[in-house]
Motif scaffolding. Structure first.
Motif, PDB file in Angstrom:
ATOM      1  N   PHE A 188       8.020 -13.352 -40.559  1.00 20.27           N
ATOM      2  CA  PHE A 188       8.413 -12.247 -39.674  1.00 20.27           C
ATOM      3  C   PHE A 188       9.496 -12.673 -38.674  1.00 20.27           C
ATOM      4  N   ASN A 189      10.110 -13.825 -38.914  1.00 15.99           N
ATOM      5  CA  ASN A 189      11.156 -14.350 -38.024  1.00 15.99           C
ATOM      6  C   ASN A 189      10.674 -14.506 -36.588  1.00 15.99           C
ATOM      7  N   LEU A 190       9.435 -14.956 -36.445  1.00 18.59           N
ATOM      8  CA  LEU A 190       8.852 -15.218 -35.141  1.00 18.59           C
ATOM      9  C   LEU A 190       8.466 -16.680 -35.039  1.00 18.59           C
ATOM     10  N   LYS A 191       8.529 -17.203 -33.832  1.00 20.41           N
ATOM     11  CA  LYS A 191       7.990 -18.532 -33.590  1.00 20.41           C
ATOM     12  C   LYS A 191       7.186 -18.510 -32.302  1.00 20.41           C
ATOM     13  N   ILE A 192       6.316 -19.492 -32.165  1.00 19.82           N
ATOM     14  CA  ILE A 192       5.447 -19.547 -31.003  1.00 19.82           C
ATOM     15  C   ILE A 192       5.508 -20.936 -30.387  1.00 19.82           C
ATOM     16  N   VAL A 193       5.617 -20.972 -29.074  1.00 18.61           N
ATOM     17  CA  VAL A 193       5.542 -22.213 -28.313  1.00 18.61           C
ATOM     18  C   VAL A 193       4.191 -22.244 -27.612  1.00 18.61           C
ATOM     19  N   LYS A 194       3.476 -23.345 -27.781  1.00 20.08           N
ATOM     20  CA  LYS A 194       2.148 -23.484 -27.179  1.00 20.08           C
ATOM     21  C   LYS A 194       2.241 -24.340 -25.927  1.00 20.08           C
ATOM     22  N   LEU A 195       1.759 -23.790 -24.803  1.00 20.34           N
ATOM     23  CA  LEU A 195       1.764 -24.483 -23.522  1.00 20.34           C
ATOM     24  C   LEU A 195       0.392 -24.310 -22.872  1.00 20.34           C
ATOM     25  N   SER A 196       0.223 -24.840 -21.682  1.00 23.66           N
ATOM     26  CA  SER A 196      -0.985 -24.577 -20.890  1.00 23.66           C
ATOM     27  C   SER A 196      -0.609 -24.600 -19.421  1.00 23.66           C
ATOM     28  N   GLY A 197      -1.442 -23.959 -18.614  1.00 18.73           N
ATOM     29  CA  GLY A 197      -1.167 -23.896 -17.175  1.00 18.73           C
ATOM     30  C   GLY A 197      -1.810 -22.682 -16.566  1.00 18.73           C
ATOM     31  N   HIS A 198      -1.361 -21.507 -16.975  1.00 16.13           N
ATOM     32  CA  HIS A 198      -2.062 -20.296 -16.529  1.00 16.13           C
ATOM     33  C   HIS A 198      -3.473 -20.317 -17.095  1.00 16.13           C
ATOM     34  N   SER A 199      -3.588 -20.575 -18.392  1.00 14.01           N
ATOM     35  CA  SER A 199      -4.883 -20.762 -19.042  1.00 14.01           C
ATOM     36  C   SER A 199      -4.840 -22.090 -19.786  1.00 14.01           C
ATOM     37  N   ARG A 227       5.504 -26.530 -15.354  1.00 12.17           N
ATOM     38  CA  ARG A 227       6.276 -26.767 -16.583  1.00 12.17           C
ATOM     39  C   ARG A 227       6.452 -25.470 -17.374  1.00 12.17           C
ATOM     40  N   GLU A 228       5.423 -24.637 -17.370  1.00 13.01           N
ATOM     41  CA  GLU A 228       5.557 -23.343 -18.041  1.00 13.01           C
ATOM     42  C   GLU A 228       6.666 -22.515 -17.409  1.00 13.01           C
ATOM     43  N   LEU A 229       6.701 -22.483 -16.093  1.00 16.44           N
ATOM     44  CA  LEU A 229       7.749 -21.727 -15.408  1.00 16.44           C
ATOM     45  C   LEU A 229       9.136 -22.255 -15.772  1.00 16.44           C
ATOM     46  N   GLU A 230       9.268 -23.559 -15.832  1.00 10.36           N
ATOM     47  CA  GLU A 230      10.560 -24.146 -16.193  1.00 10.36           C
ATOM     48  C   GLU A 230      10.945 -23.768 -17.618  1.00 10.36           C
ATOM     49  N   PHE A 231       9.956 -23.743 -18.509  1.00  6.34           N
ATOM     50  CA  PHE A 231      10.263 -23.393 -19.893  1.00  6.34           C
ATOM     51  C   PHE A 231      10.782 -21.965 -19.999  1.00  6.34           C
ATOM     52  N   LEU A 232      10.249 -21.069 -19.187  1.00  7.42           N
ATOM     53  CA  LEU A 232      10.690 -19.672 -19.256  1.00  7.42           C
ATOM     54  C   LEU A 232      12.182 -19.528 -18.985  1.00  7.42           C
ATOM     55  N   GLN A 287      -3.670 -28.949 -14.287  1.00  8.22           N
ATOM     56  CA  GLN A 287      -3.347 -27.550 -14.550  1.00  8.22           C
ATOM     57  C   GLN A 287      -2.102 -27.123 -13.783  1.00  8.22           C
ATOM     58  N   ARG A 288      -2.022 -27.517 -12.538  1.00 10.52           N
ATOM     59  CA  ARG A 288      -0.917 -27.061 -11.693  1.00 10.52           C
ATOM     60  C   ARG A 288       0.419 -27.632 -12.162  1.00 10.52           C
ATOM     61  N   VAL A 289       0.432 -28.906 -12.527  1.00  7.74           N
ATOM     62  CA  VAL A 289       1.643 -29.519 -13.074  1.00  7.74           C
ATOM     63  C   VAL A 289       2.050 -28.805 -14.357  1.00  7.74           C
ATOM     64  N   ASN A 290       1.079 -28.522 -15.214  1.00  8.06           N
ATOM     65  CA  ASN A 290       1.379 -27.822 -16.462  1.00  8.06           C
ATOM     66  C   ASN A 290       1.927 -26.430 -16.203  1.00  8.06           C
ATOM     67  N   TYR A 291       1.405 -25.765 -15.170  1.00  6.36           N
ATOM     68  CA  TYR A 291       1.894 -24.422 -14.885  1.00  6.36           C
ATOM     69  C   TYR A 291       3.354 -24.454 -14.415  1.00  6.36           C
TER      70      TYR A 291
END
Length: 294
Positions: free
Chosen positions: A151-162, A207-212, A201-205
């Protein structure tokens, strides 16, 4: 329902009072839902009505992709057709397992909280128990790469919010981000009994913001307005500043307390919010405590 373009439709479903509306997204050409919405039956009625306006029924969908396990994003699963393909976090089944129930009991037994505070924490964790799913049609993200590529989709797996957040990326560079960035919502790091893996968790979160910021088109959040690049950058900056201010307040309190007194820190920092929810301040303080003690 809001039409974004010929393929992407935003469906906003109502939750119970005092909880924000939830966005789920339909990719019309692919017949894919991103997230399943909150569990009230009124949300199911609304979802069916919105799909019907596009001459589509739930049993005509190819799949639903879940950005994370929180109940406002998976609550309607129990009403979906049993043969519908579900792609979600690798840990999705944990949140309907006996292990999760036992971990909730362990939290209740080991945390030195007042009865009122403990009751609120335990109840919230119980409310996050997801509906049972047909495991023969559930594909953890680690096994679903080939399906998504079709379906021409990809997913990036992260953690932080959950403990496991999935970002769905389409061929146009649009990011469907669940609850990683929620403009105008205060609490971002949600306490879970499951390990967050490497780092706090907080460090990972953060990182999530930076990835966005790598998004090349629109960002579609689980709550609130769709974000262009400028709106995204502003939302992330505001979120980081707010988090830093909160961290300073909480750390000042933690310097004069111990891990057994997290409830006191919640009262001292978030007193006005506690009548509405004790779980969210507890989540915030716990994530800061985890980072602070390291």
């Amino acid at each position: 329902m809001r039409k974004i373009n010929d393929n992407i439709f935003q469906i906003t479903l109502k939750q119970e009072e005092n909880y924000p509306n939830v966005n789920i997204y339909l990719l019309l050409k692919e017949k894919i839902l991103i997230d399943a919405g909150p569990k009230p039956l009124s949300s199911l009625v609304q979802l069916k009505k919105e799909l019907s306006s596009l001459r589509l029924k739930l049993d005509q969908l190819n799949m639903v992709i879940l950005t994370h396990h929180h109940i406002d994003h998976v609550g309607l699963l129990e009403y979906f057709p049993s043969n519908l393909i579900i792609i979600g976090p690798d840990n999705l089944n944990f949140y309907s397992s006996a292990s999760y129930i036992n971990d909730i009991k362990r939290i209740a037994d080991t945390k030195k909280f007042s009865n009122e505070f403990k009751k609120d924490i335990v109840q919230h964790l119980k409310d996050e128990i997801i509906p049972s799913i047909n495991n023969s049609n559930y594909y953890p993200i680690s096994t679903a790469t080939d399906i998504l590529e079709n379906f021409n989709l990809k997913i990036v797996k992260l953690s932080g919010h959950s403990s496991e957040d999935l970002i769905v990326i389409d061929s146009e560079g649009n990011y469907f981000t669940g609850d990683i960035i929620i403009p105008k919502i205060f609490f971002n790091c949600i306490y879970e009994v499951k390990d967050f893996g490497t780092g706090s968790q907080r460090v990972n979160y953060y990182r999530e913001l930076e990835f966005l910021l790598t998004a090349t088109n629109l960002v579609f959040p689980g709550h609130g307005n769709i974000l262009g690049q400028k709106e995204l950058e502003k939302a992330i900056l505001v979120t980081k500043k707010r988090m830093k201010r909160t961290e300073k307040k909480v750390i000042r309190e933690l310097e004069n307390t111990s891990n057994d007194e997290i409830e006191n820190v919640c009262h001292n920092v978030f007193e006005s919010f506690l009548p509405y929810s004790k779980f969210l301040p507890f989540s915030e303080v716990s994530s800061i405590w985890q980072e602070y003690r390291n």
